[in-house]
Design an enzyme around this catalytic site. Structure first.
Site, PDB file in Angstrom:
ATOM      1  N   ASP A   1       0.696  -1.376  -0.033  1.00  0.00           N
ATOM      2  CA  ASP A   1      -0.211  -0.109  -0.113  1.00  0.00           C
ATOM      3  C   ASP A   1       0.871   1.131   0.236  1.00  0.00           C
ATOM      4  OD1 ASP A   1      -2.049  -1.711   0.108  1.00  0.00           O
ATOM      5  OD2 ASP A   1      -2.507  -1.527   2.308  1.00  0.00           O
ATOM      6  N   VAL A   2       0.285   2.314  -0.618  1.00  0.00           N
ATOM      7  CA  VAL A   2       0.975   3.590  -0.415  1.00  0.00           C
ATOM      8  C   VAL A   2       1.488   3.983   0.917  1.00  0.00           C
ATOM      9  CG1 VAL A   2       0.808   6.250  -0.813  1.00  0.00           C
ATOM     10  CG2 VAL A   2      -0.167   4.582  -2.597  1.00  0.00           C
TER      11      VAL A   2
END
Length: 309
Positions: free
Chosen positions: A140-141
């Site tokens: 995930d970012v």
């Protein structure tokens, strides 16, 4: 140019929500189908249907698909904090910083691992979609840590198979609120899109099988440091599973974390870090393992918890 599809609703979709059923039927994401429905482009028996309406087998379905978007381009841009841990002719292993996506995607204008590697002169595999070439798994970012990218075509094939067959050891460290009981356990609960909020995921009865193993490494007054081993790799899996146990990752406001605790510790994202990654090297089959130390924001928050206990 838009594309009109007309057909009867198949028996297998009877009773399903419009967004879920058409996602399966058309091979689109539920978010994409919801947008099409909200635009009035899903019509059932002559009447516009909402994303949460139920499908009835045999009714006549008309869906107007929007014109395809232009392909997402990979732009070589240096990424601050992106560190190469290991590199050879077949793979490159990186330490991904926060705020960096694995690859370009529609709507994302920030930095990417692939763009950062290209800017650093690292050539990756050409296998996969143009914007995801070389990518065999994602973080995930807002999640930091170790990530592998394939450089050779053979490595891409071997690593994709290894992740699919679950022969890769993926170890994460997370700080979760409260104290999981038991202190060592397995969370076996299916995950899919949240039934009401398309931007996140949830434990749902008909979701994809999802298994998370965990062990509490250290307990504090308000939270616990846990080591997590993923058996499956669903989107947001760790965040969803611990939220379902009422022990969300500290700082993960999307999944129910306490904003007061997050502010006190100075955490502006989920306390979740990809600690280590182990797999058989594509070239010769030898077992390799790579680790990533906690970034400063997570380390400072962890020391804050220790100081309070």
């Amino acid at each position: 140019m838009s594309d009109l599809r007309t057909l009867p609703v198949p028996d297998g979709l009877d009773g399903m929500r419009v967004d879920a059923g058409l996602s399966k039927l058309l091979g689109l994401s539920r978010t994409a189908v919801a947008a099409i429905a909200e635009a009035g482009d899903v019509v059932i028996d002559g009447r516009p249907a909402g994303k949460s309406d139920r499908l009835v087998a045999g009714t006549w379905l008309e869906v107007t698909l929007p014109a395809p978007e232009r392909p997402v381009e990979m732009i070589p841009v240096p990424v601050e904090g992106l560190r190469i841990i290991f590199e050879d002719d077949d793979i490159v292993v990186v330490d991904k910083p926060v705020g960096v996506a694995a690859h370009p995607s529609p709507g994302w204008t920030g930095p990417t691992v692939i763009g950062g590697l290209a800017a650093a002169g690292v050539r990756v595999s050409t296998s996969g979609a143009a914007e995801r070439q070389g990518v065999v798994h994602r973080l995930d970012v807002g999640t930091t840590g170790v990530m592998v990218v394939a450089k050779s075509e053979y490595a891409y094939t071997v690593l994709k198979r290894a992740f699919k067959e679950r022969t890769v050891d993926k170890i994460y460290h997370a700080v979760v609120q409260g104290h999981p009981d038991p202190s060592t356990g397995t969370i076996d609960a299916p995950i899919d899109r949240h039934p009401k909020h398309d931007y996140k995921f949830a434990v749902v009865a008909l979701g994809k099988p999802s298994v998370t193993h965990y062990t509490v490494l250290e307990a504090f007054r308000a939270a616990s440091l846990v080591e997590v081993k993923l058996e499956t790799g669903r989107t947001h899996q760790i965040r969803v599973h611990f939220s379902a146990l009422r022990h969300p990752c500290v700082g993960d406001l999307t999944y129910g974390a306490d904003p007061v605790l997050a502010k006190r510790l100075g955490v502006t994202r989920q306390w979740l870090h990809a600690w280590s990654l182990g797999f058989e090297h594509p070239a010769d089959g030898r077992w390799v393992e790579f680790t990533s130390e906690y970034p400063e924001d997570l380390a400072v928050a962890l020391e804050g918890l220790r100081a309070e206990s």
